[in-house]
Design an enzyme around this catalytic site. Structure first.
Site, PDB file in Angstrom:
ATOM      1  N   HIS A  89      75.034   2.751 -65.260  1.00 11.12           N
ATOM      2  CA  HIS A  89      74.084   3.484 -64.667  1.00 11.12           C
ATOM      3  C   HIS A  89      74.158   4.257 -63.478  1.00 11.12           C
ATOM      4  CE1 HIS A  89      71.503   2.025 -68.163  1.00 11.12           C
ATOM      5  NE2 HIS A  89      72.157   0.847 -68.020  1.00 11.12           N
ATOM      6  N   ASN A 162      66.116   0.755 -71.835  1.00 10.28           N
ATOM      7  CA  ASN A 162      66.720   1.716 -72.373  1.00 10.28           C
ATOM      8  C   ASN A 162      66.145   2.732 -73.444  1.00 10.28           C
ATOM      9  OD1 ASN A 162      69.112   1.352 -70.795  1.00 10.28           O
ATOM     10  ND2 ASN A 162      69.936  -0.203 -72.475  1.00 10.28           N
ATOM     11  N   TYR A 376      70.271  -8.269 -61.231  1.00  5.95           N
ATOM     12  CA  TYR A 376      69.763  -7.008 -60.545  1.00  5.95           C
ATOM     13  C   TYR A 376      69.703  -7.348 -59.212  1.00  5.95           C
ATOM     14  CZ  TYR A 376      69.741  -4.771 -65.176  1.00  5.95           C
ATOM     15  OH  TYR A 376      70.066  -4.232 -66.254  1.00  5.95           O
TER      16      TYR A 376
HETATM   17 FE1  HDE Z   1      71.618  -3.335 -66.708  1.00  2.83          FE
HETATM   18  N1  HDE Z   1      72.284  -3.520 -64.807  1.00  2.83           N
HETATM   19  N2  HDE Z   1      72.153  -5.092 -67.302  1.00  2.83           N
HETATM   20  N3  HDE Z   1      70.650  -3.398 -68.731  1.00  2.83           N
HETATM   21  N4  HDE Z   1      70.510  -1.714 -66.349  1.00  2.83           N
HETATM   22  C1  HDE Z   1      71.991  -2.571 -63.837  1.00  2.83           C
HETATM   23  O1  HDE Z   1      71.455  -2.997 -61.766  1.00  2.83           O
HETATM   24  C2  HDE Z   1      72.962  -5.947 -66.446  1.00  2.83           C
HETATM   25  C3  HDE Z   1      71.010  -4.270 -69.798  1.00  2.83           C
HETATM   26  C4  HDE Z   1      69.521  -1.169 -66.981  1.00  2.83           C
HETATM   27  O2  HDE Z   1      68.038   3.199 -62.832  1.00  2.83           O
HETATM   28  C5  HDE Z   1      72.486  -2.900 -62.455  1.00  2.83           C
HETATM   29  O3  HDE Z   1      70.674  -1.667 -59.952  1.00  2.83           O
HETATM   30  C6  HDE Z   1      73.379  -7.013 -67.001  1.00  2.83           C
HETATM   31  C7  HDE Z   1      69.972  -4.138 -70.820  1.00  2.83           C
HETATM   32  C8  HDE Z   1      69.196   0.126 -66.640  1.00  2.83           C
HETATM   33  O4  HDE Z   1      68.746   1.913 -61.303  1.00  2.83           O
HETATM   34  C9  HDE Z   1      73.051  -4.344 -62.905  1.00  2.83           C
HETATM   35  C10 HDE Z   1      73.088  -7.106 -68.344  1.00  2.83           C
HETATM   36  C11 HDE Z   1      69.270  -2.924 -70.524  1.00  2.83           C
HETATM   37  C12 HDE Z   1      69.740   0.086 -65.199  1.00  2.83           C
HETATM   38  C13 HDE Z   1      72.809  -4.604 -64.358  1.00  2.83           C
HETATM   39  C14 HDE Z   1      72.449  -5.729 -68.465  1.00  2.83           C
HETATM   40  C15 HDE Z   1      69.825  -2.449 -69.072  1.00  2.83           C
HETATM   41  C16 HDE Z   1      70.693  -1.052 -65.205  1.00  2.83           C
HETATM   42  C17 HDE Z   1      73.685  -1.879 -62.114  1.00  2.83           C
HETATM   43  C18 HDE Z   1      73.333  -7.791 -69.456  1.00  2.83           C
HETATM   44  C19 HDE Z   1      68.278  -2.190 -71.293  1.00  2.83           C
HETATM   45  C20 HDE Z   1      69.615   1.191 -64.314  1.00  2.83           C
HETATM   46  C21 HDE Z   1      72.973  -1.183 -60.939  1.00  2.83           C
HETATM   47  C22 HDE Z   1      72.582  -9.005 -69.120  1.00  2.83           C
HETATM   48  C23 HDE Z   1      66.911  -3.068 -71.490  1.00  2.83           C
HETATM   49  C24 HDE Z   1      68.537   1.023 -63.370  1.00  2.83           C
HETATM   50  C25 HDE Z   1      71.594  -1.885 -60.824  1.00  2.83           C
HETATM   51  C26 HDE Z   1      68.295   2.088 -62.451  1.00  2.83           C
HETATM   52  C27 HDE Z   1      71.328  -1.218 -64.381  1.00  2.83           C
HETATM   53  C28 HDE Z   1      72.991  -5.563 -64.838  1.00  2.83           C
HETATM   54  C29 HDE Z   1      71.848  -5.127 -69.542  1.00  2.83           C
HETATM   55  C30 HDE Z   1      69.011  -1.539 -68.586  1.00  2.83           C
HETATM   56  C31 HDE Z   1      74.463  -4.641 -62.665  1.00  2.83           C
HETATM   57  C32 HDE Z   1      74.009  -8.188 -66.338  1.00  2.83           C
HETATM   58  C33 HDE Z   1      69.921  -4.873 -72.067  1.00  2.83           C
HETATM   59  C34 HDE Z   1      68.102   1.295 -66.944  1.00  2.83           C
HETATM   60  O5  HDE Z   1      72.443  -5.373 -62.122  1.00  2.83           O
END
Ligand code: HDE
Length: 704
Positions: A89, A162, A376
């Site tokens: 993202h 999402n 996060y």
């Molecule tokens: Fe994320 N995800 N994600 N994700 N995600 C990040 O956090 C992570 C997942 C989502 O505008 C990171 O600040 C793991 C699902 C959005 O700043 C990180 C898993 C969904 C955003 C991270 C998921 C998301 C992130 C990268 C699996 C939809 C952007 C930088 C367990 C429900 C937020 C950060 C923004 C961002 C980890 C899966 C949505 C690395 C470990 C499912 C919208 O922390």
């Protein structure tokens, strides 16, 4: 050259900002202007700066001096301007707004913002693509992040969702693998911002649980027309907890007020070249124009009995609950009404954390959500440089907060007094926990053997993928097949293509055949062996289709008018106001950005020169040209592309009769019912009425 003349010459040749610089004392009796504080350039330490053009040198042509603290500070700060981009993202765009509860929900949750209808809290939203780096283009085929921070009176509540209601994987353990596979390959560092490559499909074809989300990303949901026209989903099942401690399951939905809309893949590819910032520009322009983007918050609430009877596990993030099974109840609205003042300070530094929930909301045992709750917080420390990222204004709660956390990098809140621990017996002893109003977890009973295992209830990987595919209109189904053929055609390893098709056979045989044909496969592979036999009979769900949930009007959409000198004033004015009357926008495209002169001699400035505004940037187009104008346009490739693309992309097209010459030159020999000749106000009305359908799908009956 003397030192003085060199100095003066340089200052004189500076651009706007620099020419605002005033003469300073030069040691030769020159004037000294004391500027008011806010305009006087200083170092970060506040020391006034006499010259922002030259380093301190020993003689005008001599070596630079290390004691130039101004230069060193400026360069040091510049060298450290970047912070690590988000691992996923990375490319995103944010805006401020507010959330308003339109229902009181005290029976379901004690969350403060739902205790009274009409309660409002400030909000910040960041939309994003997932795979691409920060500088990648907006129209990648990808899921979009839809992250909402609500600054409630009980603290910050982040719904980090999402635009797709399901996820690729079931357990957070697989997230690093998923992300590595979709991002650029580690050896060659390409491809950027796309899933059309071997690594992604290799991984996916070995992870059948991904098949449902693959259907979504290959559908038009993967290429939204605008952030404003897409849904958002909390994805996981959460819990609502009321004041009596009773819990219900809840899923969150954001429904765009303007309806759903996507672009065609052929458009996406061209938009990325013409305007890589298409989505961020769209959001910025809409807010600046006062056409405020808005979503309704919907909830699906259900209890344990429903969860037990539902054929899939509600803790499995690769599954959704069809709206036909649990209707979405609208309980609030989210309005974006303010662009950021500074992209870095707000959009880049905003730190969303799934762990940020407030009293009245709770997690469930979804293993993806549980893993996210670790990730996060952890990622913010790396990205924002320390534990005090909550001191950054965009991340700070807007309600009162008191705690004993202290010090660390960049600490901004310095607690007063000696009490920095609890319990203490000091008079000004600081805050204390409050068992009545403090956050309380839902007292769910937990038991089980400690082991690394996936429950059997997570095993059906194909039924909802099939349901999604079968819920689409024929046009949308064709897009899914085309997207799969496109992506897999970029996969160089035939066995990976075979593996994907072997999964498609379990989703829909017709789809598998189409893809196999599209790939020129000589024989059909055997179907994959499912962990659990898919259920055949899930009812299609209309809510899953974009075309069945279109806006039904043209509000918030854009008409591009390609114009030449000499066009009819009245017709142009009528067309423009007709579009504006239905809430649409008009952009003028001409042979030069200087614009055109109408028949009555009126100058109309252009928003874009034809080369910079291909028709893919518009929802619909009109060509207003005189005979001479059409002839001139017919000799220009961008003008021919403008109309042939608009035609090929099934757009509604309006034109003045002489403009036909351009269409013919562009290979559009016949007009059809999606094209409207404009000679009167009545013609305009007919055109405008049709625009609510957004596209003339009949023109491309195969949906391509
Ligand atoms: Fe994320 N995800 N994600 N994700 N995600 C990040 O956090 C992570 C997942 C989502 O505008 C990171 O600040 C793991 C699902 C959005 O700043 C990180 C898993 C969904 C955003 C991270 C998921 C998301 C992130 C990268 C699996 C939809 C952007 C930088 C367990 C429900 C937020 C950060 C923004 C961002 C980890 C899966 C949505 C690395 C470990 C499912 C919208 O922390």
């Amino acid at each position: 050259m003397s030192e003085k003349s060199l100095y003066t010459a340089t200052a004189d040749t500076q651009s706007d900002n620099a020419t605002k610089e005033r003469p300073t004392k030069t040691g030769d009796g020159g004037e000294h202007h004391q500027l008011p504080d806010q305009t006087r350039l200083t170092t970060a330490q506040g020391i006034p700066i006499p010259d922002n053009q030259n380093t301190l040198r020993a003689g005008a042509r001599g070596p630079a001096l290390l004691e130039d603290f101004h230069f060193r500070e400026k360069m040091f700060h510049f060298d450290h301007e970047r912070i690590p981009e988000r691992v996923v993202h990375a490319r995103g765009y944010g805006a401020h707004g507010y959330f308003e509860a339109t229902e009181e929900l005290s029976d379901l949750t004690c969350a403060h913002l739902f205790q009274e209808k009409g309660r409002k809290v400030p909000a910040f939203v960041r939309f994003s693509t997932v795979a691409g780096n920060k500088g990648s283009f907006d129209l990648a085929r990808d899921a979009r992040g839809f992250a909402v921070k609500l600054y409630t009176e009980d603290g910050n509540w982040d719904i980090v969702g999402n635009n797709i209601p399901v996820f690729f994987i079931q357990d957070a353990m697989k997230f690093p693998d998923l992300v590595h596979s979709v991002k650029e390959a580690p050896d060659r560092a390409f491809p950027q911002a796309q899933s059309a490559h071997d690594n992604f499909w290799d991984f996916i074809s070995l992870m059948p649980e991904a098949m449902h989300m693959v259907m979504w990303t290959m559908s038009d949901r993967g290429i939204p027309r605008s952030f404003r026209f897409m849904e958002g989903f909390g994805v996981h099942t959460f819990r609502f907890v009321n004041a009596d401690g009773e819990g219900q399951f809840v899923k969150f939905h954001w429904k765009p007020k303007r309806g759903l809309q996507s672009v065609l893949w052929n458009e996406a590819v061209k938009i990325n070249g013409a305007d890589p910032d298409f989505h961020r520009r769209d959001l910025w322009n809409a807010i600046e124009a006062g056409d405020l983007p808005e979503w309704e918050l919907g909830i699906q609430v259900f209890d344990d009995a429903f969860a037990d009877a539902f054929p899939f596990d509600v803790l499995d993030a690769t599954k959704l609950i069809p709206e036909e099974d649990v209707p979405v109840r609208i309980v609030g609205r989210l309005v974006l009404d303010r662009t950021v003042d500074n992209f870095f300070a707000e959009t880049e530094q905003v730190a969303f954390c799934t762990q940020n929930i407030v009293p009245g909301i709770d997690f469930t045992n979804d293993p993806l959500l549980q893993g996210r709750n670790f990730s996060y917080l952890d990622t913010q420390i790396k990205r924002l440089g320390g534990p005090n990222f909550t001191h950054i204004p965009i991340n700070a709660p807007k309600c009162p907060f008191h705690h004993f956390q202290q010090d660390g990098h960049m600490a901004m809140h310095a607690p007063k007094g000696r009490a920095n621990y609890e319990p203490n017996s000091w008079k000004e002893g600081g805050p204390r926990a409050d068992p009545d109003t403090g956050f309380r977890s839902y007292p769910e009973q937990v038991e089980g053997a400690k082991r690394k295992a996936r429950p059997e209830s997570f095993n059906d990987h194909y039924s909802q993928a099939r349901q999604f595919y079968q819920s689409q209109t024929p046009v949308e189904q064709t897009h899914i097949a085309d997207a799969l053929v496109f992506e897999l055609s970029k996969v160089k390893t035939p066995v990976i293509r075979d593996r994907v098709v072997s999964h498609l056979l379990l989703i829909d045989e017709g789809l598998a055949n189409e893809v196999a044909n599209g790939l020129g496969m000589s024989s059909m592979p055997e179907a994959a062996t499912p962990a659990k036999e898919p259920v055949e009979n899930l009812k299609p769900s209309d809510a899953l289709s974009i075309l069945k949930n279109g806006p039904g009007n043209f509000a918030g959409r854009k008409l591009g008018i390609l114009m030449t000198d000499g066009i009819d004033d009245v017709l142009f004015e009528d067309l423009k106001s007709a579009v504006e009357n239905v809430g649409g926008m008009v952009e003028i495209v001409a042979m030069s950005v200087g614009g055109i002169v109408t028949k009555d001699g009126k100058s109309v400035a252009a928003d874009e020169k034809i080369d910079g505004a291909p028709s893919v940037l518009f929802d619909s187009v009109a060509v207003m040209a005189t005979e001479d104008g059409a002839e001139a346009l017919a000799a220009m490739l961008p003008a021919k592309d403008f109309v042939s693309d608009a035609f090929g992309h099934a757009k509604f097209i309006a034109y003045t009769d002489p403009a036909k010459a351009l269409f013919e030159a562009a290979g559009v020999k016949e007009t059809d019912n999606g094209m409207f000749k404009l000679s009167s106000k009545g013609d305009i009305d007919g055109f405008i009425a049709k625009l609510s359908e957004l596209r003339f799908w009949d023109r491309i009956s195969d949906g391509k």
